[in-house]
Design an enzyme around this catalytic site. Structure first.
Site, PDB file in Angstrom:
ATOM      1  CE  LYS A  38      91.553 -19.722  -9.008  1.00  0.00           C
ATOM      2  NZ  LYS A  38      92.502 -18.727  -9.415  1.00  0.00           N
TER       3      LYS A  38
ATOM      4  NE  ARG B  28      89.953 -13.204  -5.997  1.00  0.00           N
ATOM      5  CZ  ARG B  28      89.006 -13.972  -6.533  1.00  0.00           C
ATOM      6  NH1 ARG B  28      89.161 -15.272  -6.620  1.00  0.00           N
ATOM      7  NH2 ARG B  28      87.896 -13.428  -6.995  1.00  0.00           N
TER       8      ARG B  28
HETATM    9  C1  9MG Z   1      89.181 -12.887  -9.964  1.00  0.00           C
HETATM   10  N1  9MG Z   1      90.064 -14.008  -9.691  1.00  0.00           N
HETATM   11  C2  9MG Z   1      89.777 -15.325  -9.803  1.00  0.00           C
HETATM   12  N2  9MG Z   1      90.844 -16.070  -9.490  1.00  0.00           N
HETATM   13  C3  9MG Z   1      91.841 -15.198  -9.176  1.00  0.00           C
HETATM   14  C4  9MG Z   1      93.171 -15.332  -8.784  1.00  0.00           C
HETATM   15  O1  9MG Z   1      93.744 -16.523  -8.693  1.00  0.00           O
HETATM   16  N3  9MG Z   1      93.888 -14.230  -8.533  1.00  0.00           N
HETATM   17  C5  9MG Z   1      93.331 -12.997  -8.669  1.00  0.00           C
HETATM   18  N4  9MG Z   1      94.116 -11.928  -8.419  1.00  0.00           N
HETATM   19  N5  9MG Z   1      92.060 -12.799  -9.048  1.00  0.00           N
HETATM   20  C6  9MG Z   1      91.343 -13.883  -9.292  1.00  0.00           C
END
Ligand code: 9MG
Length: 275
Positions: A218, A252
């Site tokens: 990010k 994630r």
């Molecule tokens: C779809 N998406 C992109 N970034 C995300 C994040 O930080 N958390 C979740 N739950 N979905 C995300």
């Protein structure tokens, strides 16, 4: 059912042509290539992903808006293909009630909604399909969310928002046992807000539900240490580990194998008496 007694890896599969990190990588001559998608999914599962998160809408600031029909066209064929071939929980990253319903019928095991079921009809759709749902916090909408994010106390406000969404879900017939929470790193947050949220994860864990986090590649990493998207893996691993240490149970990520290894070291430390 997922065993959340140790942190799990959720692998990101974007079917979008324009996502910030991996957009377009599954495309061949302007159309989504299902074989490439299945190959990516298979590699992620072999590398330790317990969940795959398939999305058809880019939420990066400035991304082109996508219609519900387009989102369904991108996500459903790949969902069907993966669910018929692989034994893995497939999460569908969507805010669309129609896609939630279709996805459940075609093998999805979870819904990941960056809008926390705030679209009209989303609460009802999620209640009807009976799948686990991740409720994410976002200030504003993707197009403008990074214009001027503003909080007095970001941790308290995100916690208050998630608490209110839990209540609304329960009222709509979605039991707490089906909910996961996510502070939404990068979604209407400055670098300082993101760092405060990372430090404050234990406070969010007090809401009593499993925490999912997405920090992979990010822009806070780019802003903190000036790295291009392709050079952000090491910092992403560090952030994922720091989140796990503060209570996150699902990480994630775009880099499944490396994240799995890092979390395995975390779990070894937590369970050292078994070694
Ligand atoms: C779809 N998406 C992109 N970034 C995300 C994040 O930080 N958390 C979740 N739950 N979905 C995300």
């Amino acid at each position: 059912m997922l065993d959340l007694s140790r942190p799990l890896v959720m692998g990101v599969i974007n079917t979008t042509p324009d996502s910030f990190s991996d957009g377009g990588t599954l495309y061949r001559r302007d159309s989504l290539d299902l074989d490439s998608g299945l190959r990516r999914a298979t590699e992620m599962v072999a590398s330790g992903a317990a969940i795959l998160d398939i999305g058809g809408e880019s939420t990066r600031p400035g991304a082109a808006p996508v219609s519900e029909a387009q989102e369904m066209d991108r996500v459903l064929p790949l969902l069907e293909r993966i669910s018929s071939e692989l034994d893995v929980v497939i999460s569908v990253d969507t805010s669309s009630p129609a896609l939630m319903t279709e996805a459940a019928a075609r093998g999805a095991g979870m819904i990941n909604d960056v809008r926390a079921l705030r679209r009209p009809g989303a609460l009802q759709a999620a209640a009807a399909i009976g799948l686990p749902v991740c409720l994410m916090h976002m200030q504003g909408e993707p197009g403008q969310m990074q214009d001027k994010p503003c909080y007095e106390d970001v941790v308290a406000e995100v916690s208050g928002f998630l608490h209110a969404r839990i209540e609304d879900c329960v009222k709509a017939g979605i039991p707490r046992s089906r909910l996961l929470l996510d502070p939404g790193f990068g979604f209407g947050k400055t670098v300082r807000h993101n760092l405060d949220l990372l430090a404050g994860l234990p406070q969010l864990a007090e809401l009593g539900l499993p925490l999912l986090v997405g920090l992979s590649r990010k822009s806070l990493i780019g802003k903190l240490i000036d790295r291009e998207v392709s050079q952000r893996m090491a910092a992403s691993l560090a952030l994922g580990l720091l989140a796990a240490e503060r209570g996150a149970v699902i990480i994630r990520t775009h880099d499944v194998a490396e994240t799995w290894d890092a979390l395995a070291m975390f779990s070894a430390l937590m369970e050292r008496e078994k070694v």
